[in-house]
Design a protein around this motif. Structure first.
Motif, PDB file in Angstrom:
ATOM      1  N   TYR A   7      37.355  15.906 110.257  1.00 27.32           N
ATOM      2  CA  TYR A   7      36.665  16.909 109.426  1.00 27.32           C
ATOM      3  C   TYR A   7      37.647  18.025 109.025  1.00 27.32           C
ATOM      4  O   TYR A   7      37.691  18.453 107.882  1.00 27.32           O
ATOM      5  CB  TYR A   7      35.494  17.542 110.192  1.00 27.32           C
ATOM      6  CG  TYR A   7      34.244  16.693 110.284  1.00 27.32           C
ATOM      7  CD1 TYR A   7      33.939  15.738 109.325  1.00 27.32           C
ATOM      8  CD2 TYR A   7      33.343  16.879 111.340  1.00 27.32           C
ATOM      9  CE1 TYR A   7      32.775  14.977 109.415  1.00 27.32           C
ATOM     10  CE2 TYR A   7      32.173  16.127 111.438  1.00 27.32           C
ATOM     11  CZ  TYR A   7      31.900  15.169 110.466  1.00 27.32           C
ATOM     12  OH  TYR A   7      30.753  14.434 110.561  1.00 27.32           O
TER      13      TYR A   7
ATOM     14  N   GLN B 257      39.999  17.073 106.309  1.00 22.77           N
ATOM     15  CA  GLN B 257      39.370  17.059 104.986  1.00 22.77           C
ATOM     16  C   GLN B 257      39.103  18.483 104.506  1.00 22.77           C
ATOM     17  O   GLN B 257      39.248  18.775 103.320  1.00 22.77           O
ATOM     18  CB  GLN B 257      38.068  16.229 105.005  1.00 22.77           C
ATOM     19  CG  GLN B 257      38.283  14.753 105.288  1.00 22.77           C
ATOM     20  CD  GLN B 257      39.143  14.045 104.238  1.00 22.77           C
ATOM     21  OE1 GLN B 257      39.195  14.444 103.077  1.00 22.77           O
ATOM     22  NE2 GLN B 257      39.833  12.991 104.638  1.00 22.77           N
TER      23      GLN B 257
ATOM     24  N   CYS C   4      31.908  14.853 103.581  1.00 23.72           N
ATOM     25  CA  CYS C   4      32.299  13.727 104.437  1.00 23.72           C
ATOM     26  C   CYS C   4      31.047  12.916 104.719  1.00 23.72           C
ATOM     27  O   CYS C   4      29.967  13.491 104.937  1.00 23.72           O
ATOM     28  CB  CYS C   4      32.863  14.223 105.768  1.00 23.72           C
ATOM     29  SG  CYS C   4      34.443  15.050 105.613  1.00 23.72           S
TER      30      CYS C   4
END
Ligand code: ATP
Length: 457
Positions: A386, A389, A397
């Motif tokens: 996470y 990203q 996501c």
């Protein structure tokens, strides 16, 4: 350039993130780099494309009064005589008598070298155009220039566009393309380089309506940045003083952004009057007038020019999106790009590398990738993935977990709020499409839930 810096993020942090995550690299790095040239990496090229597409969409696709153009970089050398570039496109250059470094005289505080303090020479004008030769013979008659702006390609095609599109005034031509300037001093990352890209509009209007259209475009262009997420307080409009005005301009405003090094030009909006069409008509001997059907008179339109830098826009979007948030014991770094600009729109993450999960996640990945740039990632812990990203600005996501195998539902996790919603796979594409368009739509199935990352449902 004003002294006041944004204070929010340093240029070092932006450069380091860009290098580390593959947004932007120094050109020819393995050879020690080539000063003031940059390469856009796998994420950078997506971001840059998205910026250009968003611009094209707003100024060409969504308008009736604009058409696009892609003119060549090398053009007839007379163009640069007509435009004034051969004579006027020059900066005052000084050289340090002691260390021989060269500087732009108008950027020095006094007559001393910023590097060693030595005395500098009297300024002389240095033309910023790159020269090269057309054909195999390197002689004066074969000199051509790499264009220092895309604008001239649009002026010299004015008649072609009028004849082929039957556009009536007011209308514009828009173009995106490379430009080259042999800048004396470069720096501040991609802010000032020698090879860069511009997004320019030449908007042709009846002379008496120039003020109205100038104001319109100034506002329109500022709003474009704001609509794509730039904070209003980081933008300002600055009018050029009489002394600053370029030789072709009747009036000019800069749209400045508060970059880490201070306020500096992001885009210029100029009223160029009839300068360009008059000059090219006179140098080419071709008529560049427009028949006003209402009065049956031939007129020379005035031109309003919003001229933006692609690279400076990319830098502004990066700086504005950068955020550091306290997160448990760590710092969460995120780029909260507008979804339109985010290089990767969706990441698909199986909770673990277990085969059944990987299989479903790969199916989801295959389903989504024809629609958007999507990444698949099954390495390291879900928390780390996470964060990775977040750091590249991925808005959503999609996580596949063990429960997904039973109920055929997946989780969407939002970058900014860190909210998670669970929904049926069949609703995934439609939900993501709506969310990427900015709608707050999702389908909560019976028993579906929304929760905050780290919370317990
Ligand atoms: P500056 O005053 O910063 O040199 P300029 O006034 O010469 O810029 P323009 O000729 O108005 O710039 O060019 C239009 C736009 O092109 C600028 O607003 C900027 O976004 C971009 N641009 C110009 N020169 C460069 C450069 N050397 N590197 C990157 N972008 C540039």
């Amino acid at each position: 350039m004003a002294e006041q810096a944004s204070g929010k993020v340093s240029m070092e942090k932006i450069v380091s993130l860009c290098q580390r995550r593959g947004f932007i690299f120094a050109s020819s790095e393995i050879y020690g780099g080539l000063s003031s040239c940059w390469d856009y990496g796998p994420l950078g090229v997506e971001l840059k494309q998205n910026v250009k597409q968003a611009w094209w969409r707003s100024v060409v696709q969504e308008r009736d009064d604009m058409v696009g153009l892609d003119a060549s970089i090398l053009m007839h050398p007379q163009i640069w005589a007509a435009s004034g570039h051969l004579k006027q496109f020059a900066d005052p250059l000084v050289e340090c008598k002691r260390c021989h470094l060269r500087w732009r005289a108008d950027e020095l505080k006094d007559n001393s070298c910023p590097s060693c303090g030595g005395e500098v020479t009297e300024p002389h004008l240095f033309n910023l155009m790159f020269k090269t030769f057309m054909g195999p013979v390197e002689e004066e008659a074969n000199i051509v220039y790499l264009r220092p702006e895309t604008a001239q390609g649009m002026f010299v095609n004015f008649q072609n566009v009028v004849n082929t599109t039957r556009k009536r005034l007011p209308f514009g031509i828009a173009q995106i393309g490379k430009a080259f300037r042999n800048e004396i001093t470069t720096g501040n990352f991609i802010f000032r380089s020698r090879e860069f890209e511009q997004m320019e509009i030449e908007f042709f209007v009846k002379p008496e309506t120039d003020e109205e259209w100038f104001n319109y475009w100034l506002e329109e262009r500022r709003d474009w940045y704001v609509n794509l997420g730039i904070k209003k307080e980081n933008l300002q409009l600055r009018q050029h003083t009489k002394g600053e005005l370029a030789h072709y301009a009747r009036k000019c405003y800069d749209i400045d952004y508060r970059f880490p090094m201070g306020w500096a030009e992001l885009e210029g909006v100029a009223n160029r009057g009839d300068f360009d069409l008059v000059q090219h008509a006179s140098y080419s001997g071709k008529s560049l007038t427009y028949l006003d059907e209402e009065t049956n008179e031939h007129i020379v339109p005035y031109i309003i020019e919003p001229s933006a830098g692609v690279d400076r826009s990319v830098l502004a979007f990066l700086c504005d999106a950068y955020e550091e948030e306290p997160d448990k014991d760590e710092i969460r770094v995120l780029l909260h790009f507008h979804p339109t600009l985010a290089p990767i729109k969706v990441a698909v993450l199986p909770l673990s590398k277990r085969e059944q999960l990987v299989q479903v996640a790969k199916e989801v990945y295959a389903e989504l990738r024809p629609c958007w740039m999507v990444q698949y990632d099954d390495t390291q812990s879900i928390g780390r993935r996470y964060r990775r990203q977040d750091e590249i600005g991925t808005p959503f996501c999609v996580t596949v977990d063990f429960q997904s195998l039973e109920d055929n539902q997946v989780t969407i996790r939002e970058r900014d709020s860190m909210n998670q919603i669970r929904l049926p796979r069949a609703e995934l594409k439609r939900t993501l499409a709506a969310k990427l368009e900015g709608e707050d739509l999702f389908v909560l199935p019976p028993g579906g839930q929304i929760w905050k990352e780290g919370g317990n449902g």
